[in-house]
Design a protein around this motif. Sequence first.
Motif, PDB file in Angstrom:
ATOM      1  N   GLY A   1      -7.555   4.052   2.902  1.00 18.18           N
ATOM      2  CA  GLY A   1      -6.886   4.949   1.961  1.00 18.18           C
ATOM      3  C   GLY A   1      -5.476   4.530   1.559  1.00 18.18           C
ATOM      4  N   LEU A   2      -5.161   3.238   1.731  1.00 20.95           N
ATOM      5  CA  LEU A   2      -3.813   2.793   1.349  1.00 20.95           C
ATOM      6  C   LEU A   2      -3.722   2.359  -0.121  1.00 20.95           C
ATOM      7  CD1 LEU A   2      -2.621   0.683   4.436  1.00 20.95           C
ATOM      8  CD2 LEU A   2      -2.787   3.150   4.160  1.00 20.95           C
ATOM      9  N   GLY A   3      -4.863   2.418  -0.831  1.00 18.23           N
ATOM     10  CA  GLY A   3      -4.839   2.049  -2.255  1.00 18.23           C
ATOM     11  C   GLY A   3      -5.103   0.573  -2.470  1.00 18.23           C
ATOM     12  N   SER A   4      -6.268   0.091  -1.983  1.00 21.29           N
ATOM     13  CA  SER A   4      -6.546  -1.347  -2.075  1.00 21.29           C
ATOM     14  C   SER A   4      -6.710  -1.808  -3.515  1.00 21.29           C
ATOM     15  CB  SER A   4      -7.783  -1.713  -1.253  1.00 21.29           C
ATOM     16  OG  SER A   4      -8.934  -1.086  -1.768  1.00 21.29           O
ATOM     17  N   SER A   5      -7.338  -0.978  -4.357  1.00 21.50           N
ATOM     18  CA  SER A   5      -7.547  -1.435  -5.743  1.00 21.50           C
ATOM     19  C   SER A   5      -6.209  -1.520  -6.483  1.00 21.50           C
ATOM     20  CB  SER A   5      -8.532  -0.529  -6.486  1.00 21.50           C
ATOM     21  OG  SER A   5      -8.064   0.792  -6.537  1.00 21.50           O
ATOM     22  N   ALA A   6      -5.295  -0.585  -6.217  1.00 20.97           N
ATOM     23  CA  ALA A   6      -3.976  -0.637  -6.869  1.00 20.97           C
ATOM     24  C   ALA A   6      -3.216  -1.882  -6.408  1.00 20.97           C
ATOM     25  CB  ALA A   6      -3.170   0.615  -6.543  1.00 20.97           C
ATOM     26  N   GLY A   7      -3.307  -2.194  -5.106  1.00 24.08           N
ATOM     27  CA  GLY A   7      -2.644  -3.388  -4.569  1.00 24.08           C
ATOM     28  C   GLY A   7      -3.229  -4.645  -5.180  1.00 24.08           C
ATOM     29  N   LEU A   8      -4.568  -4.658  -5.294  1.00 23.73           N
ATOM     30  CA  LEU A   8      -5.235  -5.825  -5.867  1.00 23.73           C
ATOM     31  C   LEU A   8      -4.815  -6.015  -7.322  1.00 23.73           C
ATOM     32  CD1 LEU A   8      -7.682  -7.962  -5.771  1.00 23.73           C
ATOM     33  CD2 LEU A   8      -8.828  -6.199  -7.098  1.00 23.73           C
ATOM     34  N   VAL A   9      -4.934  -4.951  -8.117  1.00 25.45           N
ATOM     35  CA  VAL A   9      -4.658  -5.052  -9.550  1.00 25.45           C
ATOM     36  C   VAL A   9      -3.190  -5.437  -9.787  1.00 25.45           C
ATOM     37  CG1 VAL A   9      -4.462  -3.683 -11.678  1.00 25.45           C
ATOM     38  CG2 VAL A   9      -6.513  -3.496 -10.259  1.00 25.45           C
ATOM     39  N   THR A  10      -2.278  -4.845  -9.016  1.00 29.08           N
ATOM     40  CA  THR A  10      -0.855  -5.109  -9.241  1.00 29.08           C
ATOM     41  C   THR A  10      -0.493  -6.541  -8.857  1.00 29.08           C
ATOM     42  OG1 THR A  10      -0.456  -2.780  -8.779  1.00 29.08           O
ATOM     43  CG2 THR A  10       1.473  -4.222  -8.758  1.00 29.08           C
TER      44      THR A  10
ATOM     45  N   GLY B   1       0.847  -1.198   0.000  1.00 31.98           N
ATOM     46  CA  GLY B   1       0.000   0.000   0.000  1.00 31.98           C
ATOM     47  C   GLY B   1       0.881   1.247   0.000  1.00 31.98           C
ATOM     48  N   LYS B   2       0.254   2.417  -0.057  1.00 28.46           N
ATOM     49  CA  LYS B   2       1.022   3.666  -0.224  1.00 28.46           C
ATOM     50  C   LYS B   2       0.593   4.788   0.716  1.00 28.46           C
ATOM     51  CE  LYS B   2      -2.828   5.463  -2.109  1.00 28.46           C
ATOM     52  NZ  LYS B   2      -3.708   6.394  -1.428  1.00 28.46           N
ATOM     53  N   ALA B   3       1.540   5.715   0.929  1.00 25.81           N
ATOM     54  CA  ALA B   3       1.205   7.017   1.516  1.00 25.81           C
ATOM     55  C   ALA B   3       1.953   8.059   0.693  1.00 25.81           C
ATOM     56  CB  ALA B   3       1.633   7.088   2.971  1.00 25.81           C
TER      57      ALA B   3
ATOM     58  N   GLY C   1      -1.604   7.557 -11.284  1.00 23.87           N
ATOM     59  CA  GLY C   1      -0.966   6.239 -11.288  1.00 23.87           C
ATOM     60  C   GLY C   1       0.086   6.047 -10.213  1.00 23.87           C
ATOM     61  N   PHE C   2       0.172   7.003  -9.247  1.00 26.57           N
ATOM     62  CA  PHE C   2       1.229   6.869  -8.237  1.00 26.57           C
ATOM     63  C   PHE C   2       1.011   5.640  -7.352  1.00 26.57           C
ATOM     64  CE2 PHE C   2      -1.979   8.925  -5.693  1.00 26.57           C
ATOM     65  CZ  PHE C   2      -1.756   8.454  -4.419  1.00 26.57           C
ATOM     66  N   ASP C   3      -0.268   5.257  -7.156  1.00 23.88           N
ATOM     67  CA  ASP C   3      -0.559   4.107  -6.291  1.00 23.88           C
ATOM     68  C   ASP C   3      -0.117   2.792  -6.928  1.00 23.88           C
ATOM     69  OD1 ASP C   3      -2.513   4.533  -8.187  1.00 23.88           O
ATOM     70  OD2 ASP C   3      -4.218   4.428  -6.817  1.00 23.88           O
ATOM     71  N   VAL C   4      -0.377   2.646  -8.229  1.00 21.30           N
ATOM     72  CA  VAL C   4       0.045   1.427  -8.940  1.00 21.30           C
ATOM     73  C   VAL C   4       1.576   1.397  -9.058  1.00 21.30           C
ATOM     74  CG1 VAL C   4       0.002   0.237 -11.183  1.00 21.30           C
ATOM     75  CG2 VAL C   4      -2.120   1.146 -10.204  1.00 21.30           C
ATOM     76  N   ALA C   5       2.188   2.566  -9.313  1.00 19.91           N
ATOM     77  CA  ALA C   5       3.655   2.615  -9.432  1.00 19.91           C
ATOM     78  C   ALA C   5       4.298   2.211  -8.103  1.00 19.91           C
ATOM     79  CB  ALA C   5       4.097   4.014  -9.847  1.00 19.91           C
ATOM     80  N   THR C   6       3.733   2.671  -6.990  1.00 19.80           N
ATOM     81  CA  THR C   6       4.299   2.313  -5.681  1.00 19.80           C
ATOM     82  C   THR C   6       4.054   0.851  -5.369  1.00 19.80           C
ATOM     83  OG1 THR C   6       3.907   4.559  -4.974  1.00 19.80           O
ATOM     84  CG2 THR C   6       4.323   2.969  -3.235  1.00 19.80           C
ATOM     85  N   ALA C   7       2.853   0.348  -5.716  1.00 23.54           N
ATOM     86  CA  ALA C   7       2.570  -1.077  -5.504  1.00 23.54           C
ATOM     87  C   ALA C   7       3.593  -1.920  -6.260  1.00 23.54           C
ATOM     88  CB  ALA C   7       1.142  -1.400  -5.960  1.00 23.54           C
ATOM     89  N   THR C   8       4.057  -1.423  -7.398  1.00 27.17           N
ATOM     90  CA  THR C   8       5.013  -2.192  -8.199  1.00 27.17           C
ATOM     91  C   THR C   8       6.460  -1.990  -7.745  1.00 27.17           C
ATOM     92  OG1 THR C   8       3.566  -1.761 -10.098  1.00 27.17           O
ATOM     93  CG2 THR C   8       5.729  -2.724 -10.574  1.00 27.17           C
ATOM     94  N   PHE C   9       6.848  -0.712  -7.626  1.00 27.58           N
ATOM     95  CA  PHE C   9       8.277  -0.416  -7.417  1.00 27.58           C
ATOM     96  C   PHE C   9       8.632  -0.109  -5.959  1.00 27.58           C
ATOM     97  CE2 PHE C   9       7.371   1.109 -11.841  1.00 27.58           C
ATOM     98  CZ  PHE C   9       8.127   0.164 -12.510  1.00 27.58           C
ATOM     99  N   GLY C  10       7.651   0.065  -5.093  1.00 25.51           N
ATOM    100  CA  GLY C  10       7.942   0.393  -3.690  1.00 25.51           C
ATOM    101  C   GLY C  10       8.073   1.892  -3.478  1.00 25.51           C
TER     102      GLY C  10
END
Length: 461
Positions: free
Chosen positions: A152-161, A11-13, A204-213
Motif C-alpha cells: 500500500g505504499l503506492g507502487s504504481s505512482a512510484g513506477l510512473v513517476t 512511496g507514501k503514507a 493524485g496525492f501518491d504521484v504528488a508525493t512521489a514527485t515532491f516528497g
Amino acid sequence: MTQTRIFSAPGKALLAGGYLVLDASYEAFVVALSSRMHAATSVQKTHDTTSITVKSPQFKEGEWSFKIDLTEFKQNKASLKEKDGRRNPFVESTISTILSYIQPIENYNITITIFSDSGYHSQVDSVPQSSTNKSRTFQYHSAPITEVSKTGLGSSAGLVTSLTVALLSCYNSKLDIKDEATLLKVHNLAQVAHCLAQGKVGSGFDVATATFGSIVYRRFNPSLINGLSAIEDRSKFSEALVKLVDETDWKITHNKCCLPSGIKLLMGDIVGGSETPKLVTKVLAWRKAEPEKSLELWTNLNNANMSLVSVLQNLQTISKQNPERYQLLLKYLNSHSAIEINQAASEKKLEFSELEDVIVAIRKIRKYLKQMTLATGAEIEPEEQTQLLDDTETLTGCLGGVVPGAGGYDAICILVGEESVKKISDLTKGQEKFKSVKWLDLEEQAEGIIEEDPNDFDGLI
Ligand SMILES: Nc1ncnc2c1ncn2[C@@H]1O[C@H](COP(=O)(O)OP(=O)(O)O)[C@@H](O)[C@H]1O
Ligand SMILES: C[C@@](O)(CCOP(=O)(O)OP(=O)(O)O)CC(=O)O
C-alpha cells in the motif's frame, strides 16, 4: 553513446486527509517514505525505429519491449504493442504519454531498469541481491508483478513517476530535477500517465508525493485530465498535452511539510487488507445523500487534520529556535506514553504542552474518522483498529497513531520518539494485543525525486 542516470521516487503514507483530499476544498498531509522506486537509463542513438524496453528484473517476466515507428505513432493513437503481448498498463501509458509530449524526431534505443525497494511488496518467496559495493539490496521474487502482494505504499505512482523522469532524461541529457519548473513538468506528466493507465482520475496525492516528497497537498481539478482522455487524434492529443503540462496552472498545493526532528513515523502492516475503491464508493455515496451532516463532519475532520499539521510545524520551529528545550521535550517523550502525557496535562503538571497538542490532534482525527466509519458503513477505523490504536497510546515514546489513507485493515501509522522506535518494535513483538501488526522497516524520507549515484547499482543492471 550510452549514458546511465538513475532517478528514484518515494512511496507514501497519507497521514491526514483521506477522503477529504478527493475534494479540492481540502488539503492532506502525506509523508514520503524511505522505500523508493528507482529507474536506471541506458540510451543509444540509432537510425532504425525507436525501441524502448522497461525491465523490472525483480519480477518474473518483468520485461516490456516496444518498437515504435515515430511517424506511425504520431498518426495513430492506438496503444503500444508489446513484443510478446505482455501487458503493463502503467509502463505503456507512461511511454506513450512521454512520446506524445516530446514528439521526438530522432530514434533511440532506450532501456530503463526498475528497482523497487522491499517496502512496496510482501517479501514472501523472494531472495535478496546486492550491488557489488553492497550499498543497495533488492528482493527478487519468483512470481510476476501482478501476483506479488502490495503493502500500500503506492507502487504504481512510484513506477510512473520514476519512469517519467528517466524517460525525459533520455531525450534531454541536461535534465535537472533540482529545477522547480522541471519537477512540476515531471509531476504533471506523471499524473496524466497514471490517470490514463488507471482509467480514472484519482486525487493524485501518491504521484504528488512521489514527485515532491512529504507535502501538504491540494488536488487538481479532474476535468484537466478528463478532457485529455477524450481526444482520439494523436496530434490533437499531443497539442493538448503540451498545453496542459507546460501552460496550465493546475492550482495544486504541494507545500513541503515533514515530521519534526526526533519524531519518527512507524508503519505497521496489518494482517488482512481493504479495498480502497469500495470504501471510497461508500463514503462518497453517503456524502451525496447527507450533504449537511457530511459538510459538518468534513469541516470538523479537516480542522483536526490541519491542527495536526500546525502542531507538528510548531514542534519543528521549537527544534530550530530553542534546541535545548527541544532536547528536553524529546527526552520527556521518550520516557512517557501518550496516556501518561495526557494525564500529566490534565493534572496541569505537564511542562511540554506541545506534546499534548499532538496527542489531542491525533485523537480528534480518530474521533471524526470513527464518526465517518459509523455514518457511512465503510470500515475506515473498524473496531480492531480502534483497539490497536488505543493500545499504542500505552507505549512509552508513542504519541498515538491513525489508520493511514483510506483506512481499513491495511495498516496503522504511529508517531514515536526516535529513541523509542526499536524499543517499541521489540516490546510489541511478543504481545498478544499487537499480534496482527508487522512493523515495516521504513521511515520518513522527506525528499521527492532524487538522482542516485550509478556506482551504487553496479552489478545489478
Ligand atoms: N516494480 C515494478 N515494476 C513494474 N511494474 C510495476 C512495479 N511496481 C508497480 N508496477 C505496476 O503497477 C501495478 C500496481 O498498481 P496498483 O494496483 O495501482 O497498486 P499500487 O496501489 O501499489 O499503486 C503493477 O501491476 C504494475 O503494472
Ligand atoms: C481514500 C483516498 O482519499 C486515499 C486513499 O489512500 P490509500 O493510501 O489508502 O490509497 P491506495 O494506495 O490507493 O489504497 C482516495 C484517494 O485520495 O485516491
